[in-house]
Design an enzyme around this catalytic site. Structure first.
Site, PDB file in Angstrom:
ATOM      1  N   LYS A 139     -17.410  -0.594   6.337  1.00  0.00           N
ATOM      2  CA  LYS A 139     -17.871  -1.529   5.306  1.00  0.00           C
ATOM      3  C   LYS A 139     -19.380  -1.460   5.079  1.00  0.00           C
ATOM      4  CE  LYS A 139     -17.290  -6.176   3.561  1.00  0.00           C
ATOM      5  NZ  LYS A 139     -16.716  -7.524   3.748  1.00  0.00           N
ATOM      6  N   MET A 177      24.496   8.588   1.959  1.00  0.00           N
ATOM      7  CA  MET A 177      24.384   9.832   2.722  1.00  0.00           C
ATOM      8  C   MET A 177      24.638   9.584   4.204  1.00  0.00           C
ATOM      9  SD  MET A 177      24.118  13.017   2.400  1.00  0.00           S
ATOM     10  CE  MET A 177      23.240  13.722   1.011  1.00  0.00           C
ATOM     11  N   GLU A 227       0.811  -1.222   0.000  1.00  0.00           N
ATOM     12  CA  GLU A 227       0.000   0.000   0.000  1.00  0.00           C
ATOM     13  C   GLU A 227       0.844   1.272   0.000  1.00  0.00           C
ATOM     14  OE1 GLU A 227      -0.542  -2.627   1.883  1.00  0.00           O
ATOM     15  OE2 GLU A 227      -2.668  -3.198   1.807  1.00  0.00           O
ATOM     16  N   PHE A 273     -11.277  -7.258  14.029  1.00  0.00           N
ATOM     17  CA  PHE A 273     -10.238  -7.714  13.112  1.00  0.00           C
ATOM     18  C   PHE A 273      -9.949  -6.635  12.068  1.00  0.00           C
ATOM     19  CE2 PHE A 273      -9.100  -9.957   9.119  1.00  0.00           C
ATOM     20  CZ  PHE A 273      -7.840 -10.378   9.520  1.00  0.00           C
ATOM     21  N   GLN A 274      -8.680  -6.335  11.902  1.00  0.00           N
ATOM     22  CA  GLN A 274      -8.209  -5.312  10.955  1.00  0.00           C
ATOM     23  C   GLN A 274      -8.828  -3.937  11.222  1.00  0.00           C
ATOM     24  OE1 GLN A 274      -8.377  -6.883   6.877  1.00  0.00           O
ATOM     25  NE2 GLN A 274      -6.289  -7.650   7.195  1.00  0.00           N
TER      26      GLN A 274
END
Lengths: 163, 574
Positions: B163, B482, B51, B113-114
């Site tokens: 949802k 760097m 993502e 969940f999630q």
């Protein structure tokens, strides 16, 4: 310097956390915070007292104004204003101290609003300085609990904070 | 009247809004939306492999195309993976709309969940965020999200969508809202004329002026106006990293970019200027060095669309809150027919600047000799030549980023695509994908390093799926360059964890996806390899270019010093 900033805020979930989060995120200081709905159901009024030099206060007001949920704000300390805070204090009130507490409360125009054999609950309103002074006066007697609302304020005169 | 489910409203809204691409990754809470996207073919969904890459790709698209990038992720880990990309866009003021699935509303707060409070997590790194509370709000909330993301000072907007708001069984009226209004959001459309007049007076009277312009000119589409203004006045100009290309870099009046690794002449000119005209730049710490020693003799004009940027770190003498474009145009009309008061002083100023320029000419780095290990700088110069300066160049973060900015001379805005504010390693490759999809016929080159590339290299798979022909130039020095440079300078060369012990065989890795990869060791191999890489615009080619691991980026400002305090090489300083 101490500033009192009053904000009209969208009455939306999470709006308060954006304001509080901004202060935490940018390392600004919140001394007191007071928030409640207004006569317009879509708006809350939030009053925050904070400390900072002119540069910091300028940044605070600019960043607050950037928040989408902030509809309007005013730095009350820029002009004449009325500042009030309400405090409820439980103090020990036994023996000679019982009269002493009542007398001091009268001097401060505070009211005893609840009584038990061993303590008084005193209600007092005023600016933060007056409340601090009252606490100082009560300290020798014995302060058991303090509940302060945080500062609320309004500009003097014709100035109005509204949409 | 049309009745649509929440999920179908989202798909339809994206079509009506003219969204071309949406970058995302499916998951439980977003499945109704994915189903709705499946049943249409106008908005193209690009399935990334992580993502974070979705947000960087959308970001790259937004930077190149000037339109909001759109991301769709699921709740919980899907959304938290997107956080780095959201923060990247926020720091660089890039318009982006991130749609996040969320658990069903009745489960919110139950540690379902999630479940993650993504609105809470992202609060400090978004311009604004919304939670959908009823499906019927969807069109208006989405319109607000796009409006906020793309107007004023742009930025990312997160929309949290439980949802049940997208359930296929519940249908509501859908109308595309052409316009939305937010009572507390009125971005300025022009600057204060009185202030602009004051600024112009200072400009006409200045003896040692310099323009200092930033990303605000790029996002504000004000490059043409800026070029016109600067050329009419004949003043020198330096840009920030984000402002690169807002004025043609090859032009004599352009001193390059400024700040920590900015050009010697830029930083010297800033330090000695008597007037700094800052437009769409925010005086950040990588530009100003120590603010108390910053531009000691200069008056400062600061034009910015965001009032909170003005006088944030450096006090402006003439603050102007307004969009770069309209303020610049107003400045042009005010100087029309007027002459600068001290042309002889400006000539003298230019002599001084040309002197600084000449001092460092040919001393910037030592190119490699035949058969020797390549210098990263010469690789960037070769990329510049091979693409005739016309490519979109994305970078990751570190030495290669600075070299890309120093040695690729951009003539146009929106071409140098880099994570300037947040400094996000892993940005370059997915950003290049986002650019390439909207500019399939242009060269899109990701200049990266082996450290950064490994942070997002899973996107090779995405490129394979969609045939994305980006070119990757991996400046491989086997170390985090760097970090190593700082360790050389500040930690007596103790290279704590800045060495990459176990690099993959990049050639085999790339080939396993069916792409071409070439190894480049020397000058002689470089140009043919680049020619091969650029031969087909639709083919992904990876150049694994081995470069000198001991090279440092110079100039480098001395910490806590003034603009003019710089290390110029390993042995020289100002």
């Amino acid at each position: 310097m101490r500033h009192i900033i009053s904000i009209l805020l969208e009455n939306e979930p999470g709006a308060l956390s954006r304001v509080v989060g901004l202060f935490a995120q940018r390392n600004y200081n919140i001394e007191t915070l007071n928030v409640a709905p207004t006569e317009d159901a879509t708006l809350s009024r939030l009053t925050v007292t904070t400390n900072g030099d002119d540069r910091v206060i300028e940044q605070i007001t600019k960043h607050l104004n950037k928040l989408i949920d902030v509809v309007k704000l005013v730095d009350l300390t820029e002009g004449n204003h009325i500042e009030r805070e309400l405090m409820l204090v439980k103090v020990k009130a036994l023996g000679a101290a019982r009269d002493e507490v009542k007398r001091t409360a009268d001097i401060f125009r505070a009211q005893v609003v609840d009584v038990t054999p061993s303590l008084y609950t005193v209600q007092i309103t005023g600016d933060a300085g007056k409340l601090d002074a009252f606490l100082q006066a009560m300290a020798p007697v014995g302060i058991l609990e303090v509940a302060r609302t945080g500062v609320s304020g309004i500009a003097r005169g014709d100035k109005v904070l509204s949409l | 009247m049309e009745l649509l489910s929440g999920a179908d409203m989202i798909a339809r809204f994206l079509q009506d809004e003219g969204v071309e691409y949406i970058y995302g990754y499916p998951g439980g809470a977003a499945l109704h939306i994915y189903d709705a996207l499946f049943r249409q073919d106008k908005v193209k969904h690009i399935l990334v492999r992580h993502e974070q890459a979705a947000t960087h790709a959308a970001d790259g698209y937004a930077r190149a195309a000037g339109k909001p990038g759109v991301v769709l992720v699921t709740s919980g880990p899907g959304a938290t993976n997107a956080v780095t990309g959201i923060a990247t866009a926020y720091m660089d003021s890039i318009p982006m709309v991130v749609l996040c699935g969320q658990v069903m509303s009745h489960l919110i707060g139950d540690d379902a969940f999630q479940e993650t409070d993504i609105v809470g997590v992202t609060r400090p790194i978004v311009k604004h965020s919304f939670s959908i509370r009823h499906p019927s709000e969807i069109p208006e909330v989405l319109k607000k999200a796009f409006y906020l993301a793309s107007t004023g000072r742009p930025g990312p907007v997160v929309v949290d969508i439980p949802k049940d708001m997208t359930a296929p069984t519940e249908r509501y009226e859908y109308v595309y809202p052409k316009k939305v209004k937010l009572r507390s959001y009125n971005p300025v459309t022009r600057g204060h004329t009185g202030q602009i007049k004051k600024a112009v007076e200072l400009m006409l009277k200045a003896k040692r002026p310099v323009f200092y312009t930033g990303g605000g000119v790029v996002t504000g589409n004000a490059s043409e106006g800026l070029t016109d203004l600067v050329q009419r006045l004949g003043f020198p100009i330096t840009t920030t990293l984000m402002g690169i290309g807002s004025y043609p870099q090859g032009d004599r009046q352009c001193l390059g970019w400024l700040g920590m690794h900015g050009s010697y002449e830029s930083n010297m000119a800033m330090h000695h200027a008597d007037l700094v005209i800052a437009i769409g730049a925010r005086f950040d710490d990588r530009v100003t060095n120590n603010t108390s020693k910053f531009c000691p003799t200069a008056k400062i004009v600061h034009v910015d669309i965001d009032p909170s940027s003005v006088s944030k770190t450096v006090r402006a003498d003439v603050p102007i809150v307004g969009p770069a474009g309209s303020v610049i145009n107003e400045m042009i009309s005010l100087i029309q027919g007027k002459d600068i008061a001290h042309p002889e002083a400006l000539t003298e100023w230019w002599e001084k600047i040309e002197g600084w320029r000449a001092e460092r000419q040919g001393k910037l780095y030592e190119p490699s000799n035949e058969g020797e290990v390549l210098k990263p700088q010469e690789v960037v110069e070769a990329v510049y030549r091979a693409t005739r300066g016309e490519a979109f160049v994305t970078t990751d973060v570190g030495q290669h980023q600075m070299f890309a900015a120093q040695y690729y001379k951009f003539a146009k805005p929106n071409r140098f695509i880099t994570s300037g504010g947040l400094g996000t390693m892993g940005f370059g490759f997915p950003a290049a994908m986002g650019v390439k999809m909207s500019y399939p016929d242009d060269d899109v080159v990701c200049i990266t390093g082996e450290g950064s590339f490994q942070m997002m290299m899973q996107e090779l798979s995405t490129c394979k799926q969609y045939g994305v022909g980006v070119k990757i130039v991996n400046l491989n020095n086997g170390s985090l360059g760097m970090v190593r440079q700082w360790q050389d300078l500040n930690y007596k060369s103790r290279h704590a964890h800045s060495y990459m012990e176990s690099l993959p065989d990049f050639q085999k890795l790339i080939e396993s996806y069916g792409f071409t990869a070439l190894r480049v060791h020397t000058k002689e191999e470089l140009e043919p390899a680049l020619e091969r890489a650029l031969a087909d615009k639709h083919e992904l080619v990876f150049l694994d270019v081995y470069v000198d691991p001991h090279e440092h980026v110079y100039p480098m400002q001395v910490p806590l010093g003034a603009m003019r305090d710089m290390l110029l090489s390993k042995t020289e300083r100002t």
